[in-house]
Design a protein around this motif. Structure first.
Motif, PDB file in Angstrom:
ATOM      1  N   GLU A  31     -51.900 -74.119 -16.130  1.00 12.51           N
ATOM      2  CA  GLU A  31     -51.594 -75.089 -15.065  1.00 12.51           C
ATOM      3  C   GLU A  31     -52.853 -75.775 -14.550  1.00 12.51           C
ATOM      4  N   TRP A  32     -53.875 -74.972 -14.232  1.00 12.26           N
ATOM      5  CA  TRP A  32     -55.097 -75.558 -13.675  1.00 12.26           C
ATOM      6  C   TRP A  32     -55.905 -76.290 -14.746  1.00 12.26           C
ATOM      7  N   THR A  33     -55.780 -75.895 -16.012  1.00 14.38           N
ATOM      8  CA  THR A  33     -56.437 -76.635 -17.097  1.00 14.38           C
ATOM      9  C   THR A  33     -55.902 -78.055 -17.151  1.00 14.38           C
ATOM     10  N   LEU A  34     -54.591 -78.204 -17.068  1.00 11.74           N
ATOM     11  CA  LEU A  34     -53.988 -79.536 -17.050  1.00 11.74           C
ATOM     12  C   LEU A  34     -54.413 -80.329 -15.811  1.00 11.74           C
ATOM     13  N   ALA A  35     -54.516 -79.655 -14.689  1.00 12.70           N
ATOM     14  CA  ALA A  35     -54.872 -80.334 -13.443  1.00 12.70           C
ATOM     15  C   ALA A  35     -56.286 -80.902 -13.474  1.00 12.70           C
ATOM     16  N   PHE A  36     -57.212 -80.175 -14.093  1.00 11.27           N
ATOM     17  CA  PHE A  36     -58.611 -80.590 -14.064  1.00 11.27           C
ATOM     18  C   PHE A  36     -59.060 -81.310 -15.333  1.00 11.27           C
ATOM     19  N   LYS A  37     -58.179 -81.411 -16.319  1.00 14.82           N
ATOM     20  CA  LYS A  37     -58.514 -82.092 -17.570  1.00 14.82           C
ATOM     21  C   LYS A  37     -58.947 -83.548 -17.365  1.00 14.82           C
ATOM     22  N   PRO A  38     -58.304 -84.302 -16.472  1.00 14.25           N
ATOM     23  CA  PRO A  38     -58.723 -85.697 -16.284  1.00 14.25           C
ATOM     24  C   PRO A  38     -60.186 -85.862 -15.848  1.00 14.25           C
ATOM     25  N   TYR A  39     -60.765 -84.802 -15.307  1.00 10.63           N
ATOM     26  CA  TYR A  39     -62.153 -84.862 -14.824  1.00 10.63           C
ATOM     27  C   TYR A  39     -63.132 -84.272 -15.835  1.00 10.63           C
ATOM     28  N   GLY A  40     -62.591 -83.820 -16.973  1.00 14.11           N
ATOM     29  CA  GLY A  40     -63.444 -83.219 -17.997  1.00 14.11           C
ATOM     30  C   GLY A  40     -63.985 -81.863 -17.599  1.00 14.11           C
ATOM     31  N   LEU A  41     -63.264 -81.174 -16.721  1.00 14.55           N
ATOM     32  CA  LEU A  41     -63.699 -79.874 -16.205  1.00 14.55           C
ATOM     33  C   LEU A  41     -62.711 -78.776 -16.581  1.00 14.55           C
ATOM     34  N   THR A  42     -63.244 -77.603 -16.842  1.00 13.79           N
ATOM     35  CA  THR A  42     -62.404 -76.419 -16.988  1.00 13.79           C
ATOM     36  C   THR A  42     -62.037 -75.939 -15.585  1.00 13.79           C
ATOM     37  N   PRO A  43     -61.027 -75.094 -15.451  1.00 15.86           N
ATOM     38  CA  PRO A  43     -60.724 -74.558 -14.131  1.00 15.86           C
ATOM     39  C   PRO A  43     -61.924 -73.834 -13.500  1.00 15.86           C
ATOM     40  N   SER A  44     -62.648 -73.060 -14.295  1.00 16.68           N
ATOM     41  CA  SER A  44     -63.819 -72.345 -13.751  1.00 16.68           C
ATOM     42  C   SER A  44     -64.850 -73.328 -13.219  1.00 16.68           C
ATOM     43  N   GLN A  45     -65.104 -74.383 -13.969  1.00 12.16           N
ATOM     44  CA  GLN A  45     -66.062 -75.389 -13.525  1.00 12.16           C
ATOM     45  C   GLN A  45     -65.565 -76.100 -12.266  1.00 12.16           C
ATOM     46  N   ALA A  46     -64.292 -76.441 -12.250  1.00 11.29           N
ATOM     47  CA  ALA A  46     -63.747 -77.176 -11.114  1.00 11.29           C
ATOM     48  C   ALA A  46     -63.769 -76.343  -9.837  1.00 11.29           C
ATOM     49  N   PHE A  47     -63.385 -75.074  -9.932  1.00  7.61           N
ATOM     50  CA  PHE A  47     -63.409 -74.237  -8.735  1.00  7.61           C
ATOM     51  C   PHE A  47     -64.841 -74.022  -8.256  1.00  7.61           C
ATOM     52  N   MET A  48     -65.765 -73.843  -9.186  1.00 11.15           N
ATOM     53  CA  MET A  48     -67.164 -73.693  -8.806  1.00 11.15           C
ATOM     54  C   MET A  48     -67.670 -74.974  -8.149  1.00 11.15           C
TER      55      MET A  48
END
Length: 138
Positions: free
Chosen positions: A20-37
């Motif tokens: 779910e979070w992979t799909l959410a952050f894909k438009p920004y070129g970020l993994t979930p771990s990267q996005a949360f960090m």
């Protein structure tokens, strides 16, 4: 077979949430771990590696690897800490600041979706219970 297994059930849930979070952050070129960090860095910059790792409950090595990826994406930069010339703190770049609201909204959208599926009360209960278990185990 694994109905009473905490490891199996939390890992299974983690895989589903990762999708779910992979799909959410894909438009920004970020993994979930990267996005949360990045969201932590955006909220608490400047932040030292040690504090960032503690905030995310990850090892310093994992923190360093993820930070390296964010630096390569030009989302974060290292700056020399005022208190100690030998240490560095992390600050978001202009590119990161420009997507701050969208990252927060993308994450909130996933949270709303899950709350709708399982119910807000159960969602809050599960999150609270998992945090308590995590704190107790560490």
């Amino acid at each position: 077979m694994f109905d009473q297994c905490l490891y199996f059930n939390t890992t299974s849930l983690a895989r589903q949430l990762e999708r779910e979070w992979t799909l959410a952050f894909k438009p920004y070129g970020l993994t979930p771990s990267q996005a949360f960090m990045l969201r932590v860095i955006l909220a608490k910059a400047p932040i030292a590696y040690t504090n960032l790792a503690a905030e995310l409950n990850i090892t310093k090595a994992t923190c360093s690897r993820t930070v390296e990826g964010l630096c390569k994406l030009n989302m974060v930069k290292r700056v020399q800490a005022d208190a100690d010339a030998r240490s560095f703190e992390l600050v978001p770049t202009t590119a990161a600041r420009s997507i701050h609201e969208q990252l927060d909204e993308s994450s909130a959208k996933v949270t709303r979706k899950i709350k709708k599926i399982i119910g807000e009360q159960q969602f809050n209960s599960v999150v609270s219970t998992l945090r308590s278990i995590s704190t107790s185990i560490s």
